[in-house]
Design a protein around this motif. Sequence first.
Motif, PDB file in Angstrom:
ATOM      1  N   GLY A 154       0.823  -1.202   0.000  1.00  0.00           N
ATOM      2  CA  GLY A 154       0.000   0.000   0.000  1.00  0.00           C
ATOM      3  C   GLY A 154       0.851   1.243   0.000  1.00  0.00           C
ATOM      4  N   ILE A 155       0.193   2.302   0.373  1.00  0.00           N
ATOM      5  CA  ILE A 155       0.842   3.610   0.398  1.00  0.00           C
ATOM      6  C   ILE A 155       0.547   4.230   1.756  1.00  0.00           C
ATOM      7  N   ILE A 156       1.587   4.621   2.436  1.00  0.00           N
ATOM      8  CA  ILE A 156       1.389   5.176   3.772  1.00  0.00           C
ATOM      9  C   ILE A 156       1.623   6.683   3.732  1.00  0.00           C
ATOM     10  N   GLY A 157       1.012   7.362   4.722  1.00  0.00           N
ATOM     11  CA  GLY A 157       1.120   8.820   4.738  1.00  0.00           C
ATOM     12  C   GLY A 157      -0.074   9.487   4.084  1.00  0.00           C
ATOM     13  N   LEU A 158      -1.185   8.740   3.995  1.00  0.00           N
ATOM     14  CA  LEU A 158      -2.399   9.302   3.372  1.00  0.00           C
ATOM     15  C   LEU A 158      -3.268  10.033   4.396  1.00  0.00           C
ATOM     16  N   VAL A 170       5.899  -7.783  -0.201  1.00  0.00           N
ATOM     17  CA  VAL A 170       5.114  -6.633   0.273  1.00  0.00           C
ATOM     18  C   VAL A 170       5.771  -5.382  -0.295  1.00  0.00           C
ATOM     19  N   THR A 171       4.973  -4.496  -0.824  1.00  0.00           N
ATOM     20  CA  THR A 171       5.539  -3.268  -1.374  1.00  0.00           C
ATOM     21  C   THR A 171       4.890  -2.074  -0.665  1.00  0.00           C
ATOM     22  N   ILE A 172       5.722  -1.254  -0.058  1.00  0.00           N
ATOM     23  CA  ILE A 172       5.187  -0.104   0.687  1.00  0.00           C
ATOM     24  C   ILE A 172       5.693   1.191   0.051  1.00  0.00           C
ATOM     25  N   ASN A 173       4.748   1.999  -0.382  1.00  0.00           N
ATOM     26  CA  ASN A 173       5.041   3.333  -0.916  1.00  0.00           C
ATOM     27  C   ASN A 173       4.832   4.365   0.195  1.00  0.00           C
ATOM     28  N   ILE A 174       5.579   5.448   0.104  1.00  0.00           N
ATOM     29  CA  ILE A 174       5.392   6.558   1.049  1.00  0.00           C
ATOM     30  C   ILE A 174       4.869   7.737   0.215  1.00  0.00           C
ATOM     31  N   LEU A 175       3.738   8.271   0.635  1.00  0.00           N
ATOM     32  CA  LEU A 175       3.107   9.306  -0.204  1.00  0.00           C
ATOM     33  C   LEU A 175       4.051  10.465  -0.515  1.00  0.00           C
ATOM     34  N   VAL A 176       4.155  10.768  -1.783  1.00  0.00           N
ATOM     35  CA  VAL A 176       4.761  12.019  -2.237  1.00  0.00           C
ATOM     36  C   VAL A 176       3.572  12.812  -2.777  1.00  0.00           C
ATOM     37  N   GLN A 188      -1.119  17.112   1.943  1.00  0.00           N
ATOM     38  CA  GLN A 188      -1.032  16.153   3.044  1.00  0.00           C
ATOM     39  C   GLN A 188       0.307  16.299   3.787  1.00  0.00           C
ATOM     40  N   ALA A 189       0.225  16.340   5.121  1.00  0.00           N
ATOM     41  CA  ALA A 189       1.459  16.461   5.923  1.00  0.00           C
ATOM     42  C   ALA A 189       2.285  15.185   5.827  1.00  0.00           C
ATOM     43  N   GLU A 190       3.600  15.371   5.910  1.00  0.00           N
ATOM     44  CA  GLU A 190       4.518  14.222   5.814  1.00  0.00           C
ATOM     45  C   GLU A 190       4.410  13.316   7.038  1.00  0.00           C
ATOM     46  N   LEU A 191       4.591  12.039   6.794  1.00  0.00           N
ATOM     47  CA  LEU A 191       4.635  11.070   7.891  1.00  0.00           C
ATOM     48  C   LEU A 191       6.011  11.159   8.546  1.00  0.00           C
ATOM     49  N   LYS A 192       6.037  11.045   9.886  1.00  0.00           N
ATOM     50  CA  LYS A 192       7.339  11.080  10.577  1.00  0.00           C
ATOM     51  C   LYS A 192       8.159   9.858  10.200  1.00  0.00           C
ATOM     52  N   ASN A 193       9.461  10.033  10.101  1.00  0.00           N
ATOM     53  CA  ASN A 193      10.340   8.922   9.744  1.00  0.00           C
ATOM     54  C   ASN A 193      10.174   7.734  10.697  1.00  0.00           C
ATOM     55  N   GLU A 233      13.270   7.932  -2.288  1.00  0.00           N
ATOM     56  CA  GLU A 233      14.277   8.981  -2.439  1.00  0.00           C
ATOM     57  C   GLU A 233      13.742  10.345  -1.990  1.00  0.00           C
ATOM     58  N   THR A 234      12.443  10.578  -2.199  1.00  0.00           N
ATOM     59  CA  THR A 234      11.880  11.907  -1.919  1.00  0.00           C
ATOM     60  C   THR A 234      11.565  12.108  -0.437  1.00  0.00           C
ATOM     61  N   MET A 235      11.029  11.058   0.208  1.00  0.00           N
ATOM     62  CA  MET A 235      10.534  11.241   1.560  1.00  0.00           C
ATOM     63  C   MET A 235      11.499  10.755   2.645  1.00  0.00           C
ATOM     64  N   LEU A 236      12.546  10.019   2.247  1.00  0.00           N
ATOM     65  CA  LEU A 236      13.526   9.549   3.235  1.00  0.00           C
ATOM     66  C   LEU A 236      14.841  10.287   2.979  1.00  0.00           C
ATOM     67  N   ASN A 237      15.475  10.778   4.049  1.00  0.00           N
ATOM     68  CA  ASN A 237      16.715  11.544   3.866  1.00  0.00           C
ATOM     69  C   ASN A 237      17.858  10.687   3.349  1.00  0.00           C
ATOM     70  N   ASP A 238      17.777   9.371   3.632  1.00  0.00           N
ATOM     71  CA  ASP A 238      18.926   8.505   3.340  1.00  0.00           C
ATOM     72  C   ASP A 238      18.646   7.526   2.207  1.00  0.00           C
ATOM     73  N   SER A 239      17.608   7.779   1.395  1.00  0.00           N
ATOM     74  CA  SER A 239      17.256   6.905   0.262  1.00  0.00           C
ATOM     75  C   SER A 239      16.922   5.480   0.695  1.00  0.00           C
ATOM     76  N   GLY A 240      16.687   5.278   1.967  1.00  0.00           N
ATOM     77  CA  GLY A 240      16.242   3.948   2.411  1.00  0.00           C
ATOM     78  C   GLY A 240      17.284   3.129   3.143  1.00  0.00           C
ATOM     79  N   GLU A 241      18.466   3.720   3.414  1.00  0.00           N
ATOM     80  CA  GLU A 241      19.512   2.953   4.116  1.00  0.00           C
ATOM     81  C   GLU A 241      19.006   2.414   5.453  1.00  0.00           C
TER      82      GLU A 241
END
Length: 325
Positions: free
Chosen positions: A207-211, A233-239, A249-254, A280-288
């Motif tokens: 799904g997509i979180i941050g909705l 499982v594939t998880i998207n973070i709303l951009v 929509q406000a950003e979800l906390k890391n 890449e857009t919503m995480l500062n570290d590209s997912g590390e």
Amino acid sequence: MDNVAFIKECQEKVFAGTHISSEDAEKLLNIPDENLKDLAKCANEITQDFNGKKIDVEQLNNIKKNACSEDCTFCGQSAFFDTGVDTYQLPSPEEVVSKAIKAKEEGAESYCLVAAWREPSTKDFEKVCNIIEQINQKVGISVECSLGFLTPIQATKLKELGVKRYNHNLETAKSKFAEICTTHTYEDRLKTLAIARKAGLELCTGGIIGLGETREQRLELTLELARLYPEEVTINILVPVPGTPLELQAELKNSEIVRMFAVIRFLLPESVIKISGGRETMLNDSGEELLQSGANGIITAGYLTMEGNEAEKDLKMIEKIGLQA
Ligand code: SF4
């Protein structure tokens, strides 16, 4: 029992092959911030115990873009919203084959054909089947599909063509779904997943979180995913996409994102858990951090309507944190 002991006890259950309960999952998801690192560390240990250090690297090809008949409020490709995203119909098999060759050369193990429509028409489905046949003959990469709602006949055809995995996301919790889409139902989505499973296709769902969902609703989605036990499982973070109802929509906390990935790993120790759109857009570290908190897959080289990191950059990042592409 203190929080660290509780996390360890849940981890022991997973290592022993026992499923943790929904109450355990709820408690893990609500672990205090001061214990989030312990949760992430234990999730990572589960990932490595069941899956080793290998990261599943996938590329997507958006084979039919925009003007979708559905009204998913997060989506830049819905015909309901004026987002300015460009439009095209199905490309030629040759065009897709050359992109699949490039994806393979860039280290992708799987190549997912994605189409922005409710379901494929008979004619379009035939065209997609032809594209898959051409990729099979000329490329030799694992083909996956995300083509919307499927009939049992279509699902069987995809299986016959050697499609390994079918993607169809639940998008969000059942209790949130009607707020984000009115043109189809959660049950419609579950039905296509059941059809794909019955045809022998592996499942990729998420799904997509941050909705604007609550943490409880993320738990609800997580437990539904656990019930389906998908191979991926594939998880998207709303951009937020300008022009859509969720553009502000406000950003979800890391920390909320880390919690969710970690708990999914406790519930689905063997599955690929992929960080998808928004990495890449919503995480500062590209997912590390997420790749060390339960996730073991990424999509590289861009998304359906967004640019992403170049494959080479992502492969270097995976190597840098001691994992393998
Ligand atoms: S998420 Fe999929 S079904 Fe919904 S509008 Fe976008 S392309 Fe269409």
